[in-house]
Design a protein around this motif. Structure first.
Motif, PDB file in Angstrom:
ATOM      1  N   LYS A  17       0.834  -1.194   0.000  1.00  0.00           N
ATOM      2  CA  LYS A  17       0.000   0.000   0.000  1.00  0.00           C
ATOM      3  C   LYS A  17       0.875   1.254   0.000  1.00  0.00           C
ATOM      4  CE  LYS A  17      -3.556  -2.290   2.833  1.00  0.00           C
ATOM      5  NZ  LYS A  17      -4.267  -2.236   4.142  1.00  0.00           N
ATOM      6  N   ILE A  18       0.459   2.254  -0.769  1.00  0.00           N
ATOM      7  CA  ILE A  18       1.149   3.550  -0.795  1.00  0.00           C
ATOM      8  C   ILE A  18       0.189   4.590  -0.230  1.00  0.00           C
ATOM      9  CG2 ILE A  18       2.168   5.344  -2.227  1.00  0.00           C
ATOM     10  CD1 ILE A  18       2.939   3.198  -4.237  1.00  0.00           C
ATOM     11  N   THR A  19       0.522   5.124   0.926  1.00  0.00           N
ATOM     12  CA  THR A  19      -0.309   6.156   1.544  1.00  0.00           C
ATOM     13  C   THR A  19       0.183   7.542   1.132  1.00  0.00           C
ATOM     14  OG1 THR A  19       1.058   6.296   3.541  1.00  0.00           O
ATOM     15  CG2 THR A  19      -0.720   4.644   3.524  1.00  0.00           C
ATOM     16  N   LEU A  20      -0.597   8.539   1.451  1.00  0.00           N
ATOM     17  CA  LEU A  20      -0.190   9.918   1.163  1.00  0.00           C
ATOM     18  C   LEU A  20       1.088  10.262   1.921  1.00  0.00           C
ATOM     19  CD1 LEU A  20      -0.717  12.703  -0.078  1.00  0.00           C
ATOM     20  CD2 LEU A  20      -2.238  13.204   1.827  1.00  0.00           C
ATOM     21  N   LYS A  21       1.198   9.779   3.143  1.00  0.00           N
ATOM     22  CA  LYS A  21       2.402  10.030   3.936  1.00  0.00           C
ATOM     23  C   LYS A  21       3.618   9.372   3.300  1.00  0.00           C
ATOM     24  CE  LYS A  21       4.179   9.717   8.667  1.00  0.00           C
ATOM     25  NZ  LYS A  21       3.889   9.259  10.054  1.00  0.00           N
ATOM     26  N   ASP A  22       3.460   8.142   2.801  1.00  0.00           N
ATOM     27  CA  ASP A  22       4.566   7.474   2.108  1.00  0.00           C
ATOM     28  C   ASP A  22       5.013   8.287   0.905  1.00  0.00           C
ATOM     29  OD1 ASP A  22       4.530   5.241   3.827  1.00  0.00           O
ATOM     30  OD2 ASP A  22       2.973   4.269   2.635  1.00  0.00           O
ATOM     31  N   LEU A  23       4.047   8.795   0.163  1.00  0.00           N
ATOM     32  CA  LEU A  23       4.347   9.567  -1.041  1.00  0.00           C
ATOM     33  C   LEU A  23       5.050  10.876  -0.684  1.00  0.00           C
ATOM     34  CD1 LEU A  23       3.844   8.942  -3.996  1.00  0.00           C
ATOM     35  CD2 LEU A  23       1.699  10.208  -3.856  1.00  0.00           C
ATOM     36  N   SER A  24       4.609  11.502   0.394  1.00  0.00           N
ATOM     37  CA  SER A  24       5.217  12.776   0.821  1.00  0.00           C
ATOM     38  C   SER A  24       6.647  12.584   1.288  1.00  0.00           C
ATOM     39  CB  SER A  24       4.385  13.397   1.949  1.00  0.00           C
ATOM     40  OG  SER A  24       3.057  13.636   1.540  1.00  0.00           O
ATOM     41  N   ASN A  25       6.923  11.455   1.937  1.00  0.00           N
ATOM     42  CA  ASN A  25       8.238  11.226   2.537  1.00  0.00           C
ATOM     43  C   ASN A  25       9.269  10.658   1.581  1.00  0.00           C
ATOM     44  OD1 ASN A  25       7.199  12.106   4.980  1.00  0.00           O
ATOM     45  ND2 ASN A  25       6.751  10.056   5.734  1.00  0.00           N
ATOM     46  N   CYS A  26       8.828  10.160   0.413  1.00  0.00           N
ATOM     47  CA  CYS A  26       9.776   9.468  -0.465  1.00  0.00           C
ATOM     48  C   CYS A  26      10.708  10.413  -1.209  1.00  0.00           C
ATOM     49  CB  CYS A  26       9.024   8.579  -1.457  1.00  0.00           C
ATOM     50  SG  CYS A  26       8.177   9.478  -2.788  1.00  0.00           S
TER      51      CYS A  26
ATOM     52  N   GLU B  77       6.572  14.074  -6.899  1.00  0.00           N
ATOM     53  CA  GLU B  77       6.243  14.760  -8.154  1.00  0.00           C
ATOM     54  C   GLU B  77       6.430  13.825  -9.345  1.00  0.00           C
ATOM     55  OE1 GLU B  77       7.596  18.702 -10.747  1.00  0.00           O
ATOM     56  OE2 GLU B  77       8.549  18.263  -8.825  1.00  0.00           O
ATOM     57  N   THR B  78       7.526  13.069  -9.343  1.00  0.00           N
ATOM     58  CA  THR B  78       7.787  12.137 -10.444  1.00  0.00           C
ATOM     59  C   THR B  78       6.767  11.017 -10.478  1.00  0.00           C
ATOM     60  OG1 THR B  78      10.162  12.593 -10.279  1.00  0.00           O
ATOM     61  CG2 THR B  78       9.518  10.593 -11.434  1.00  0.00           C
ATOM     62  N   VAL B  79       6.462  10.447  -9.316  1.00  0.00           N
ATOM     63  CA  VAL B  79       5.517   9.336  -9.240  1.00  0.00           C
ATOM     64  C   VAL B  79       4.150   9.754  -9.749  1.00  0.00           C
ATOM     65  CG1 VAL B  79       4.276   7.794  -7.672  1.00  0.00           C
ATOM     66  CG2 VAL B  79       6.729   8.162  -7.362  1.00  0.00           C
ATOM     67  N   VAL B  80       3.664  10.884  -9.276  1.00  0.00           N
ATOM     68  CA  VAL B  80       2.344  11.351  -9.687  1.00  0.00           C
ATOM     69  C   VAL B  80       2.324  11.675 -11.178  1.00  0.00           C
ATOM     70  CG1 VAL B  80       0.684  13.220  -9.426  1.00  0.00           C
ATOM     71  CG2 VAL B  80       1.702  12.188  -7.406  1.00  0.00           C
ATOM     72  N   SER B  81       3.390  12.307 -11.665  1.00  0.00           N
ATOM     73  CA  SER B  81       3.425  12.733 -13.067  1.00  0.00           C
ATOM     74  C   SER B  81       3.376  11.555 -14.021  1.00  0.00           C
ATOM     75  CB  SER B  81       4.679  13.571 -13.326  1.00  0.00           C
ATOM     76  OG  SER B  81       4.632  14.776 -12.591  1.00  0.00           O
TER      77      SER B  81
END
Length: 439
Positions: free
Chosen positions: A401-410, A414-418
């Motif tokens: 699972k990828i949470t918003l917190k995981d995404l913020s801390n990685c 920006e690259t992942v979302v794009s």
């Protein structure tokens, strides 16, 4: 100060009791009987801890609302009178120059002893700005042993006066009195502020004013209210720097030849650029954007899957997007490195509203990438490689699972979302070894 007429009117019509007093009750009434003592709270902590929260009056209690507004107005006027004016600031600078301890090739310095003498020479109104704590703070950042620059002292004082002045101005629009502004409060503030913005008022078309106000308010709310609570703390507005950018429009721009001037996001050219992009996308000129029109935004390679999610999550009118909703969309895509943008885009990515992304979620958005690959007759990409790459970049706490917190801390949000929402970003990342400048 003259009292508010509405306040006086409400007080004159004040009813002490909600029922009529009978003649028998009036006959038995004894004015000499002492009033009953109010019930005292017995908890010992109430003797030492002052009350710090007062419940706001209900909406239908007009008298208390008027009383609160009157008290707030008097308090803010009192605070305004405590601010230093231009003459007092100039006097402070003259006294600073008179108490200089040492002059170097570049700066005028003041020691703590001379700083104390300076404080003695100041009046009470100005002395409260120049505290011992201020000198200690400036000294900790000063490159000079035992001394600070007088310019640092003066700049701090000016900035504190400016911030206090801004806070008082914003607080006048805080009808609730809880330290935050609702959307229409901020709209009223911007409307009243426009005549003072020299770079705006001279070129403002009255018909465009509502679009300008909408653009400004939306930027404040996008960056300072990512959770969409419907209100912004005044303190957050001051520390964010957005108010400072807005107030810069009071003065004429001073472009430099050495460095390119960054366009102020609240300037008329910047706002017109956003509004112009909306008009260019609106092919049928109905003041709304449908999915096909919005898909032309930017590079025109936003995936159809992502566009479907945008129109599912955002407020629309019969499936079409208005200018206000478009502003949020633009701010999110143009500021993908910010936490506010990440909140916005994660809401689009979280298809099942679970608070996390799974392999199934990634596969859902990968379908949009596959469509674009097929249209360009490009070599197919395996989903396993695609998903593994994303999980490797994020390294979530839960490997599934990828949470918003995981995404913020990685550090690579920006690259992942794009690469999930835009084909040309995906393609640039996929071919980063061939084009190192795009990596």
């Amino acid at each position: 100060m003259e009292l508010d007429p509405d306040f006086v009117k409400e007080f004159a019509c004040l009813k002490i009791s909600t029922r009529d007093i009978s003649a028998e009750e009036l006959a038995k009434f004894d004015a000499n009987v002492p009033l009953k003592a109010r019930a005292q709270v017995k908890h010992t902590s109430y003797k030492h801890v002052p009350q710090f929260f007062y419940v706001p009056p209900p909406p239908d209690d007009k008298l208390r609302h008027l009383l609160r507004r009157e008290a707030q107005s008097l308090f803010l006027q009192q605070k305004s009178e405590e601010l230093l004016n231009n003459e007092e600031l100039q006097q402070l600078w003259r006294l600073l120059e008179q108490h200089v301890t040492e002059t170097t090739a570049k700066q005028q310095l003041i020691s703590y002893d001379d700083y104390c003498r300076l404080r003695s020479a100041l009046d009470k109104k100005c002395r409260k700005y120049l505290t011992t704590c201020l000198f200690a703070q400036l000294l900790s950042e000063s490159p000079y042993l035992g001394s600070v620059e007088i310019a640092s002292v003066f700049n701090y004082t000016m900035r504190k006066v400016w911030l206090t002045q801004c806070r008082i101005g914003l607080s006048f629009y805080d009808d609730v009195g809880q330290g935050y502004l609702r959307e229409f409060d901020l709209e009223n503030y911007i409307v009243d502020l426009i005549p003072t913005l020299g770079q705006i008022c001279d070129c403002m078309d009255p018909a465009f004013e509502k679009f300008y106000v909408c653009t400004v308010v939306k930027r404040f709310y996008f960056f300072l209210d990512p959770l969409r609570t419907g209100r912004i703390r005044i303190r957050e507005m001051l520390v964010s720097g957005l108010i400072h950018q807005l107030m810069e429009l009071r003065d004429e721009p001073k472009p430099t030849e050495l460095e390119p001037v960054q366009l102020n996001p609240f300037s008329m050219p910047a706002v017109l650029a956003v509004y112009g992009s909306f008009l260019n996308l609106d092919l049928d000129h109905n003041g709304l954007l449908n999915k096909q029109e919005l898909s032309r935004y930017g590079s025109g390679t936003l995936t159809s899957v992502f566009m479907d999610r945008v129109f599912e999550e955002c407020h629309t009118y019969d499936g079409e997007m208005d200018y206000k909703t478009y502003l949020g969309f633009v701010l999110a895509l143009e500021n993908r490195q910010t936490s506010s943008s990440l909140h916005y885009l994660f809401r689009m990515l979280d298809v099942q509203h679970t608070g996390y992304l799974t392999m199934q979620t990634l596969n859902y958005f990968f379908k949009g990438i596959e469509e674009q690959l097929a249209l360009r007759s490009a070599e197919a990409v395996r989903f396993e490689d695609f998903s593994n790459e994303i999980f490797d970049m994020v390294t979530p706490k839960d490997p599934c699972k990828i949470t918003l917190k995981d995404l913020s801390n990685c550090g690579q949000a920006e690259t992942v979302v794009s690469i999930l929402i835009e084909f040309h970003k995906f393609w640039a990342y996929e071919n980063r070894d061939d084009n190192p400048q795009n990596a």
